[in-house]
Design a protein around this motif. Structure first.
Motif, PDB file in Angstrom:
ATOM      1  N   ILE A 156       2.536   7.412  46.835  1.00  0.00           N
ATOM      2  CA  ILE A 156       2.764   8.524  47.750  1.00  0.00           C
ATOM      3  C   ILE A 156       4.132   9.150  47.463  1.00  0.00           C
ATOM      4  N   ASP A 157       4.198  10.491  47.402  1.00  0.00           N
ATOM      5  CA  ASP A 157       5.460  11.162  47.075  1.00  0.00           C
ATOM      6  C   ASP A 157       5.886  12.194  48.109  1.00  0.00           C
ATOM      7  N   GLU A 172      13.073   0.619  56.012  1.00  0.00           N
ATOM      8  CA  GLU A 172      12.300  -0.444  55.372  1.00  0.00           C
ATOM      9  C   GLU A 172      10.987   0.093  54.810  1.00  0.00           C
ATOM     10  N   TRP A 173      10.365   1.023  55.521  1.00  0.00           N
ATOM     11  CA  TRP A 173       9.117   1.615  55.013  1.00  0.00           C
ATOM     12  C   TRP A 173       9.396   2.409  53.732  1.00  0.00           C
ATOM     13  N   LEU A 174      10.490   3.159  53.715  1.00  0.00           N
ATOM     14  CA  LEU A 174      10.837   3.918  52.508  1.00  0.00           C
ATOM     15  C   LEU A 174      11.161   2.993  51.341  1.00  0.00           C
ATOM     16  N   ASP A 175      11.759   1.834  51.627  1.00  0.00           N
ATOM     17  CA  ASP A 175      12.068   0.880  50.560  1.00  0.00           C
ATOM     18  C   ASP A 175      10.800   0.312  49.928  1.00  0.00           C
ATOM     19  N   ARG A 176       9.720   0.258  50.695  1.00  0.00           N
ATOM     20  CA  ARG A 176       8.446  -0.235  50.148  1.00  0.00           C
ATOM     21  C   ARG A 176       7.680   0.850  49.406  1.00  0.00           C
ATOM     22  N   HIS A 177       8.084   2.107  49.565  1.00  0.00           N
ATOM     23  CA  HIS A 177       7.413   3.228  48.898  1.00  0.00           C
ATOM     24  C   HIS A 177       8.486   4.005  48.126  1.00  0.00           C
ATOM     25  N   ILE A 178       8.798   3.507  46.959  1.00  0.00           N
ATOM     26  CA  ILE A 178       9.954   4.009  46.215  1.00  0.00           C
ATOM     27  C   ILE A 178       9.676   5.343  45.526  1.00  0.00           C
ATOM     28  N   ARG A 224      18.698   7.232  47.725  1.00  0.00           N
ATOM     29  CA  ARG A 224      17.807   7.829  46.733  1.00  0.00           C
ATOM     30  C   ARG A 224      17.824   9.342  46.896  1.00  0.00           C
ATOM     31  N   LEU A 225      17.427  10.037  45.824  1.00  0.00           N
ATOM     32  CA  LEU A 225      17.391  11.500  45.853  1.00  0.00           C
ATOM     33  C   LEU A 225      16.093  11.957  46.509  1.00  0.00           C
ATOM     34  N   ILE A 226      16.077  11.927  47.829  1.00  0.00           N
ATOM     35  CA  ILE A 226      14.911  12.335  48.613  1.00  0.00           C
ATOM     36  C   ILE A 226      15.237  13.652  49.309  1.00  0.00           C
ATOM     37  N   LYS A 227      14.389  14.631  49.117  1.00  0.00           N
ATOM     38  CA  LYS A 227      14.590  15.929  49.776  1.00  0.00           C
ATOM     39  C   LYS A 227      14.077  15.863  51.210  1.00  0.00           C
ATOM     40  N   GLU A 228      14.946  16.254  52.128  1.00  0.00           N
ATOM     41  CA  GLU A 228      14.550  16.351  53.531  1.00  0.00           C
ATOM     42  C   GLU A 228      14.241  17.804  53.859  1.00  0.00           C
ATOM     43  N   VAL A 229      13.151  18.015  54.587  1.00  0.00           N
ATOM     44  CA  VAL A 229      12.733  19.359  54.972  1.00  0.00           C
ATOM     45  C   VAL A 229      12.656  19.417  56.489  1.00  0.00           C
TER      46      VAL A 229
END
Length: 559
Positions: free
Chosen positions: A178-179, A220-226, A248-253
């Motif tokens: 999932i991305d 913790e959920w984000l750590d399981r879905h890298i 991590r380089l995650i874009k927030e919208v």
């Protein structure tokens, strides 16, 4: 005439042969009901409330489920009784004569095995595959009690506990790739406990429910879905902090709807705080008369006296004894820095009805019946002001009469008051919000906006929010930084807080302008969660609720 015995015997044999032939043909037709089951129907027994189907495997050999080898050496036989879907409203039971075989493979861990014909009958289960599908669909659509009741009516006896066991037996899907996700909170109990719902923005389906909306849980959920690269969210700081803590380089919208909603709420609060200016604008004369009243002067003097004694360090009780003012009044005066304007109700003017009332009263009609005549539209809520205005008719004193000019002026004031009533705050905020979004207004609403624009604070607020709504649609994030610099030092406190909040969430708001991503589908699933909880009478635990929301569309709605 009697028949020949030999002819009777031959006739019976023919009939018997035809019956067997018809029975075989019927069995062949019934066998077609189980095309993937590798079953041969031996007999069918139809009772008033039940249909019994007797069958066996159509294969001459068995396949070992442990090693895959074939065997024809039978160990023993046994009967299985499987519930199938009802036929013509009658309960249907499939009686299967199963065989056990010897396994000849020396490397196999089992010496014997039971045959498993086709895919219609599951191992160790007492319901057919299509019956299991129906049970699963009903159990995911409604509560366990309702599902059990409906299935019993259809001839499939099953308890509520079995329905729940079937749901918990279903495995939940895993989404390692999932991305793009959308996240929002939902209420277990509104105002008490909350959870988080996570939606796959590519497929538009729920992929997980979390038991709370805390920063640590979502991290913790984000750590399981890298592989998550984009997170669409509301203005919650917990979700934003969780994303930032992953490093991590995650874009927030930031969600477009929530930004507009925050601006709308801010407008309502600013209008509420400055409502007196609007009141003065529409009913200026009444405001002036209220201020010139001697009662307000006396009230201001009391307030000043209390503040002077408070500055000297006197307690509330000492000020009450020194001034003779009520304790609650002293307490309220000590908690504020300036005296607010007194709220007063507008006086009802009956001048326009004087001629009619006097004429009817002269005819001998009582004032109560005349009041019903002039109040057919229900505009007057009380008869007290009516009796006080026309007291001179009942006590014999006519009192001073108004001149014709005074009558015209009173009528003009009444017409203006009727055309321009004071609007409540929520109606004003609604009109302003529609105007700043560029929606069409009627004549009276447009007149109201033009009048309000004469107020300095309103013009600043109006143009700031209008420009903010335009830049959200502009696909140009540079306009946002200019907008922040222009309004971050405004004198309107609520607007300044809103601008500061947008500045703190600057990257997410910029991504909202650039990326075609919305959190609206997540908001829709929050409403669906409420519906599912109501269907389960509020007794849905997290795991059960998760399965109902994730598996139901995955298993049934996409087929």
């Amino acid at each position: 005439m009697s028949k020949h015995p030999n002819s009777d015997k031959s006739t019976n044999n023919n009939c018997h042969n035809q019956t067997l032939e018809a029975s075989n043909n019927d069995n062949l037709k019934i066998s077609s009901l189980y095309p993937n089951a590798e079953l041969s129907i031996e007999d069918v027994e139809v009772l008033p409330d039940t249909i019994h189907i007797y069958a066996r495997s159509s294969l001459s050999y068995g396949i070992c489920p442990y090693c895959g080898s074939h065997s024809k050496k039978i160990h023993s036989r046994y009967m299985r009784h499987v519930t199938d879907l009802p036929i013509l409203g009658r309960r249907t039971i499939l009686h299967l004569e199963m065989r056990k075989f010897f396994c000849h493979d020396e490397d196999c861990s089992h010496k014997t095995f039971a045959e498993q014909p086709g895919t219609e009958v599951f191992r160790y289960r007492r319901r057919s595959r299509r019956c299991e599908v129906l049970v699963s669909k009903l159990s995911l659509d409604s509560s366990a009690g309702k599902s059990s009741s409906h299935l019993r009516i259809m001839g499939i006896p099953i308890s509520r506990a079995t329905v729940l066991r079937d749901i918990h037996r279903m495995p939940l899907p895993v989404y390692p790739d999932i991305d793009r996700i959308g996240v929002d909170d939902w209420a277990f109990r509104k105002g008490v406990s909350y959870g988080s719902v996570i939606v796959n923005l590519r497929t538009g389906m729920i992929i997980d429910l979390l038991g709370n909306r805390e920063e640590e849980t979502f991290r913790e959920w984000l750590d399981r879905h890298i592989k998550v690269q984009i997170v669409s969210r509301d203005r919650s700081t917990d979700y934003s902090a969780a994303v930032a803590s992953t490093k991590r380089l995650i874009k927030e919208v930031a969600d477009h709807f929530h930004l507009v909603k925050n601006a709308s709420d801010m407008i309502a609060r600013v209008v509420s705080e400055n409502y007196e200016d609007y009141r003065m604008l529409v009913m200026g004369e009444r405001k002036t008369n209220d201020i010139s009243n001697g009662t307000n002067v006396q009230r201001q003097a009391k307030f000043n006296q209390v503040k002077i004694l408070q500055a000297k360090g006197m307690s509330k009780g000492e000020i009450v004894k020194a001034t003779g003012i009520f304790y609650t009044t002293v307490q309220s005066y000590m908690d504020i820095t300036s005296l607010p304007a007194r709220k007063s109700n507008a006086q009802v003017d009956f001048s326009m009805h004087e001629a009619y009332v006097e004429t009817e009263y002269a005819k001998g009609r009582p004032l109560s019946k005349i009041f019903k005549d002039i109040n057919k539209d229900g505009s007057y809520k009380s008869m007290g002001p009516y009796y006080r205005h026309f007291h001179y008719l009942s006590d014999g004193h006519r009192g001073p009469r108004k001149t014709e000019e005074q009558h015209v002026q009173a009528k003009r004031v009444a017409e203006v008051s009727h055309k321009e009533p004071l609007l409540p705050i929520h109606m004003m905020a609604n009109i302003i919000n529609r105007s700043v979004r560029g929606m069409k207004l009627n004549g009276q609403e447009d007149t109201l906006i033009r009048k309000l624009l004469s107020l300095k604070w309103f013009s600043t607020l109006y143009y700031a929010v209008s420009e903010f709504n335009e830049l959200l649609k502009s696909n140009n994030p540079r306009r946002l930084t200019k907008w922040i610099e222009e309004y971050r030092h405004t004198s309107i406190e609520r607007l300044r807080r809103f601008v500061d909040g947008v500045n703190r969430d600057l990257k997410a708001v910029m991504n909202c302008i650039v990326l075609p991503i919305s959190n609206g589908i997540v908001e829709g699933f929050v409403n669906k969660i409420k519906e599912v909880k109501r269907c389960m009478y509020g007794r849905a635990g997290l795991e059960l609720l998760k399965r109902k929301l994730i598996l139901e569309p995955l298993l049934f709605q996409l087929n």
